[in-house]
Design a protein around this motif. Structure first.
Motif, mmCIF file in Angstrom:
data_model
loop_
_atom_site.group_PDB
_atom_site.id
_atom_site.type_symbol
_atom_site.label_atom_id
_atom_site.label_comp_id
_atom_site.label_asym_id
_atom_site.label_seq_id
_atom_site.Cartn_x
_atom_site.Cartn_y
_atom_site.Cartn_z
ATOM 1 N N LYS A 21 0.836 -1.214 0.000
ATOM 2 C CA LYS A 21 0.000 0.000 0.000
ATOM 3 C C LYS A 21 0.866 1.258 0.000
ATOM 4 N N GLU A 25 0.793 3.864 -3.123
ATOM 5 C CA GLU A 25 0.237 5.203 -2.878
ATOM 6 C C GLU A 25 1.266 6.283 -3.157
ATOM 7 N N SER A 30 -4.708 4.627 -5.590
ATOM 8 C CA SER A 30 -5.606 4.561 -4.439
ATOM 9 C C SER A 30 -5.690 3.108 -4.009
#
Length: 463
Positions: A21, A25, A30
């Motif tokens: 993540k 990001e 997203s």
């Protein structure tokens, strides 16, 4: 832009999921993380992601099962499998099931970012292709038949009118124009669409086996008949039987086909019982059957039984307005299939494609674009890309003249057709290439059923 680049990461290793993540990001994606596949599937119903990155081994639902579910319910999503080094074979199996790719843990940041970037490019290509198909369906397509030229609009209108009928149809046109695609469109738009569409090329099966293929046979009826076998008429029961290249059917089989059409019954080879069949027959040929009837090569009674509704599919050179439309469609189709970055065709390359004679018609164009997309590393196909592919296509076209060991008559017929196509059907130019005069060329065309019934024989030009 992040809302247009949605990624779901599913891994019961929370730290690994957070690492992915953070990396993505940082590159504008997203990212939502899930520690179980079941939790992810619930969320996907509300807002399906563009990309699914899933671990292979999880407690509730493993990555392979999740992949199958995503493929079924969210075909526009692109899946990436994360796996440990020892499970690479399983990850490759996942790709066979539809995963875009896999990544082996531990991985470096650049490897992950590049893989996700390419996966997102595939998502965008799929979206564009879906939009293109939707736009084509509005005006320029029926089923998989594509075109906006006047000849194709007339064909679309005819297909719509004949599809609901029960009458037999004879589709004519050169090889590669899309006669089978046209037949499928007629079937899919008609009342038999929920039943089978069965196709057979009458030249692809030896004559001694074709009768068995069509009508079936009983055990022991000939050497090799070790069991009863249903024929294609039975396979197509209630649906449509498409007989391609019907002009190459022997006179003996023509008589048997006529009997089936008249009586709506078949008898298996070696059998004694008759079976009722309910089949709509759609035939196709590149030959002129009227001329063949005159020359005694095709039964007149069968011709009129088959030619209840004649449908003509134009050659590609006669509808050059459709070439850019077809090129765009094929580029997007093969870019998705091959995970290619090709987006389109440069103007100078398109100009070459539009003026090419296309002796192999749409089939040749499709093969050329597929080859060019696979071999190109640029975003737009150049003139060099399409011309090198065209040269290879020409070689293949010439090889197709003789690869099946044709008779001299068949070889001559194919070569005459090829030269006529390459010369845009200009008789003087074709005759010059072939080394004959126009009258000789006409006689050959008539002999092979390549000219219309009312074609006027040219006067002797002394060549």
């Amino acid at each position: 832009m992040a809302q247009d680049k949605r990624v779901a990461v599913i891994d019961d290793d929370v730290e690994m999921a957070k690492l992915v993540k953070d990396i993505l990001e940082g590159h504008g994606y997203s990212v939502l993380i899930f520690t179980s596949a079941s939790e992810a599937l619930v969320q996907f119903k509300k807002n399906p992601p563009h990309i699914v990155i899933t671990d292979l081994n999880m407690k509730d639902i493993n990555g392979m099962m999740l992949l199958k579910k995503v493929q079924e319910d969210y075909p526009q999503s692109v899946s990436i499998m994360m796996t440990a080094f020892g499970s690479i074979e399983t990850a490759i199996e996942a790709m066979k099931l539809g995963a875009y790719h896999y990544i082996v843990k531990p991985f470096n940041t650049e490897e992950l970012v590049l893989l996700v970037k390419r996966a997102m490019e595939r998502v965008h290509l799929q979206t564009e292709n879906t939009m293109l198909k939707r736009e084509l369906r509005k005006e320029f397509s029926i089923e998989s038949v594509i075109g906006k030229s006047q000849p194709m609009q007339e064909l679309f209108d005819l297909i719509k009118r004949v599809a609901p009928a029960m009458a037999n149809i004879l589709i004519s046109g050169e090889s590669g124009t899309g006669k089978e695609v046209t037949a499928r469109a007629i079937h899919n738009l008609g009342p038999r669409k929920k039943k089978a569409f069965v196709a057979i090329n009458c030249t692809a099966i030896p004559e001694q086996l074709l009768e068995s293929e069509l009508f079936g046979h009983v055990k022991g009826s000939f050497t090799g008949a070790i069991a009863d076998k249903k024929g294609l008429f039975e396979d197509a029961q209630g649906g449509t039987l498409f007989l391609d290249e019907i002009g190459d059917l022997s006179l003996a089989l023509q008589g048997k086909l006529l009997r089936v059409i008249q009586d709506k019954e078949i008898r298996a080879v070696g059998g004694s019982n008759m079976k009722a069949v309910d089949v709509r027959i759609v035939c196709a040929t590149h030959r002129n059957l009227k001329t063949m009837v005159k020359d005694g090569k095709f039964r007149e009674d069968l011709f009129y039984r088959l030619n209840v509704i004649p449908v003509y599919v134009p050659a590609l050179r006669d509808r050059s307005l459709d070439i850019p439309l077809l090129v765009d469609y094929f580029v997007k189709k093969f870019a998705i299939q091959n995970s290619s970055r090709v987006k389109g065709v440069a103007p100078e390359a398109m100009a070459k494609l539009v003026t090419h004679p296309w002796p192999g018609n749409v089939r040749e164009l499709e093969n050329l674009i597929e080859r060019a997309v696979v071999l190109s590393s640029a975003e737009y196909l150049t003139e060099k890309d399409v011309m090198s592919s065209a040269l290879e296509s020409a070689r293949e076209t010439f090889q197709e003249l003789y690869t099946d060991n044709p008779t001299l008559d068949k070889l001559e017929e194919r070569y005459i057709k090829l030269i006529l196509a390459q010369s845009a059907n200009k008789k003087d130019a074709a005759a010059k290439i072939l080394g004959v005069n126009r009258r000789t060329l006409y006689r050959k065309e008539r002999e092979y059923g390549l000219v219309s019934e009312d074609s006027k024989e040219p006067e002797e030009d002394g060549a």
